[in-house]
Design an enzyme around this catalytic site. Structure first.
Site, short mmCIF file in Angstrom:
data_model
loop_
_atom_site.label_atom_id
_atom_site.label_comp_id
_atom_site.label_asym_id
_atom_site.label_seq_id
_atom_site.Cartn_x
_atom_site.Cartn_y
_atom_site.Cartn_z
N SER A 202 0.86 -1.18 0.00
CA SER A 202 0.00 0.00 0.00
C SER A 202 0.89 1.23 0.00
CB SER A 202 -0.87 -0.02 1.26
OG SER A 202 -1.26 1.30 1.59
N GLU B 160 -7.55 -10.13 -7.09
CA GLU B 160 -8.66 -9.17 -7.16
C GLU B 160 -8.91 -8.73 -8.60
OE1 GLU B 160 -8.50 -6.11 -3.78
OE2 GLU B 160 -6.58 -7.12 -3.67
#
Ligand code: ARG
Length: 458
Positions: A277, A290
Site C-alpha cells: 500500500s 482481485e
C-alpha cells in the site's frame, strides 16, 4: 482517400464518418488470416479457370510479399484505410496493378471477414486451451504437494467437514478441465468455412468452396450462404465459454483473497504476485487475484454486449456486426492474461499448514464422524445426529472441544461410546477414511491427480 467501393457514389465521405466507419485499428490484428485466405482464394479461382494460373501465382507472390513486409516492419498498416481487407487489397493492387484487382472475384468482404474471424478465433481457442492446461498443471502440482494437508471444508462459509487442501485445489482442476472441453466443442462448430457465401446469396461463378475449406484447415463449409455471412453465434459461444472460465477463476480468486487475509492466514502469496500500500506499511495485497475477479465482469460484459448487438439483426450482414471484434478480442486478451498471471500466482503460493489444521480443529467439523461412530455401533442415524449435536452444545457451553471431552461425559449421553471414539474423531482419521471416489482422503485425491495428469498427458 479514394474508396475502393466508389462507384454509385464518388466515395467522398466526411472524415468524421470515415473514422466512425473504420475498423482497421482493431481488425488489423487479422492481417495474417486475411492474407492466407486470399492466397487460397486466388488458387481456387485458378483451379476453376476463373483467373489464369499465372495470375494466381502473381497474386500469391504479391500477398506473400505483403505478409513478409508487414512482419519485418517494412510495411506499416495504413490506419486511414477502412479495414484490414481493404488495406491488403489496396497494397496488392498498388504493387501488381490490374492483376491485383482480380482477387476479389467471386467473394465479398462479408464472407471474407467471416472467414478471417473464424480463422483468428480458432487460433485463440488453441492458445487459450494451452494456457488453461498450464494453469491446470500448476494447480494439480500444488494439490500433490498438499494432498494430505488438513483444512476445514466449508458450506455456507461455515466450517463443515475436514478436507485436504489438495482436494480443494483439485476441484478447480476439474472445473478448468471442463472449460477446455467447452472450448474444444465451440471450436468444432466454429471450424466451418464461410468463404464462397459471398455477399449473401452465393455466386454465379463456378467456384469450389471445398477447395478453400480444406486448404484453410476447416472441417467443412457453412451450408447456407445467408447463415455463413450473418451469424456470429460462434463468437457468442466462445465468449460464453470464456465467461464460464472466468467465473471459475473468479471464485478461485475470491478464495485466494480470503485465505491470504489476516483472519484466515491459510496461504502465503509470493511477494512477486502481491503489492504493497502507498500508505499502510503492513499491507500485502492480493491485487492479482482481485484483478482476475474484477476482469470477470469485463468478460461477462463483452458477452452481453455482443448478444445485445446481434439480437435484433435481420439477415444477412449488417454493419452492426463489425462490433463483434472488439468484444471478442477483448475477451480473448483478458482471459489469456488472467490465465498466465493465475498460473504464476498458484505455483508460487504456499499453504500455512499449521493454521489450516488449527482452524479445522476448532470448528466441531468432526461432529458428523462422531454421529457415524454411533451409527456403526448400531444406533439409527437420526438419533446419533441428535446426540452428536447435544455433545457439541455441551462443549460450547463448557469451552471445550470434542477431542478433549472425557469419556464419562460421552457415556452420560450414550453407553455406546468407548475409548476408540477418540481415534474415530481424530481429523486425520476423518479425512483418511473418506476413501469414496472423488472424496477427500489422500488416496482419493491422488487418484484425481492421476486422472487429470492422464487426460492432459502431464
Ligand atoms: N469491417 C467490416 C466488418 O468488420 C467488414 C465487412 C464489411 N462489409 C460490408 N458490406 N461493409 O464487419
Amino acid at each position: 482517400m479514394a474508396k475502393m467501393w466508389a462507384g454509385r457514389t464518388d466515395g467522398a465521405t466526411e472524415k468524421l464518418a470515415d473514422d466512425f466507419n473504420s475498423s482497421i485499428h482493431f481488425d488489423c490484428r487479422m492481417y495474417r488470416q486475411d492474407i492466407t485466405g486470399s492466397i487460397v482464394h486466388a488458387g481456387m479461382l485458378a483451379s476453376k479457370g476463373i483467373i489464369t494460373s499465372a495470375e494466381a501465382d502473381q497474386i500469391a507472390e504479391g500477398l506473400s510479399g505483403i505478409l513478409e513486409d508487414l512482419e519485418s516492419g517494412k510495411l506499416a498498416i495504413d490506419m486511414e484505410c477502412e479495414d484490414i481487407h481493404m488495406f491488403v487489397e489496396q497494397v496488392l493492387t498498388q504493387r501488381l496493378g490490374d492483376v491485383g484487382k482480380k482477387l476479389h472475384t467471386a467473394r465479398s468482404r462479408n464472407d471474407q471477414v467471416a472467414l478471417d474471424i473464424r480463422m483468428y478465433l480458432r487460433n485463440q481457442i488453441d492458445e487459450i486451451t494451452e494456457l488453461t492446461k498450464v494453469l491446470i498443471a500448476a494447480v494439480t502440482d500444488k494439490a500433490e504437494v498438499y494432498c494430505d494437508t488438513i483444512m476445514p471444508g466449508y458450506t455456507h462459509l461455515q466450517r463443515a467437514q475436514p478436507i485436504t487442501f489438495g482436494h480443494h485445489l483439485m476441484a478447480y482442476s476439474m472445473m478448468l478441465l471442463r472449460d477446455i472441453d467447452r472450448l474444444a466443442d465451440c471450436r468444432k462448430r466454429m471450424n466451418l468455412s464461410p468463404i464462397g457465401c459471398c455477399a449473401l446469396a452465393g455466386t454465379t461463378y463456378d467456384t469450389d468452396r471445398h477447395f478453400e475449406a480444406v486448404r484453410l484447415g476447416f472441417d467443412g463449409i457453412c451450408r447456407n450462404s445467408l447463415d455463413g455471412v450473418s451469424d456470429r453465434d460462434f463468437c457468442a459461444e466462445l465468449m460464453s465459454s470464456l465467461a464460464i472460465l472466468m467465473m471459475h477463476l473468479s471464485r478461485f480468486s475470491e478464495e485466494i483473497i480470503l485465505w491470504s487475509s489476516w483472519e484466515f492466514q491459510f496461504i502465503e502469496l509470493s511477494d512477486a504476485y502481491t503489492t504493497g500500500s502507498s500508505i499502510m506499511p503492513q499491507k500485502k495485497n492480493p491485487d492479482m487475484a482481485e484483478l482476475v475477479r474484477g476482469k470477470t465482469g469485463r468478460v461477462y460484459g463483452d458477452l452481453m454486449g455482443l448478444l445485445t448487438t446481434l439480437k435484433g439483426l435481420p439477415l444477412a450482414y449488417n454493419k452492426d456486426m463489425q462490433e463483434d471484434k472488439e468484444s471478442v478480442f477483448d475477451a480473448c486478451d483478458t482471459v489469456k492474461m488472467c490465465l498466465q498471471v493465475f498460473a504464476g500466482l498458484i505455483s508460487t503460493m504456499a499453504a500455512r499448514k499449521d493454521n489450516m489444521k488449527r482452524a479445522a480443529q476448532k470448528g466441531f467439523i468432526n461432529a458428523t464422524d462422531l454421529a457415524d461412530y454411533l451409527v456403526k455401533k448400531g444406533m439409527p442415524f437420526r438419533s446419533a445426529y441428535k446426540i452428536s449435536g447435544q455433545l457439541v452444545a455441551h462443549c460450547i457451553q463448557n469451552g471445550t472441544v470434542l477431542e478433549e471431552l472425557p469419556l464419562d461425559i460421552y457415556k452420560s449421553y450414550s453407553e455406546l461410546f468407548e475409548n476408540d471414539l477418540y481415534h474415530e474423531i481424530d481429523l486425520v482419521t476423518c479425512v483418511e477414511k473418506r476413501i469414496s471416489e472423488g472424496g477427500t482422503s489422500t488416496a482419493s485425491v491422488l487418484a484425481q491427480i492421476a486422472y487429470v495428469k492422464e487426460v492432459l498427458s502431464l
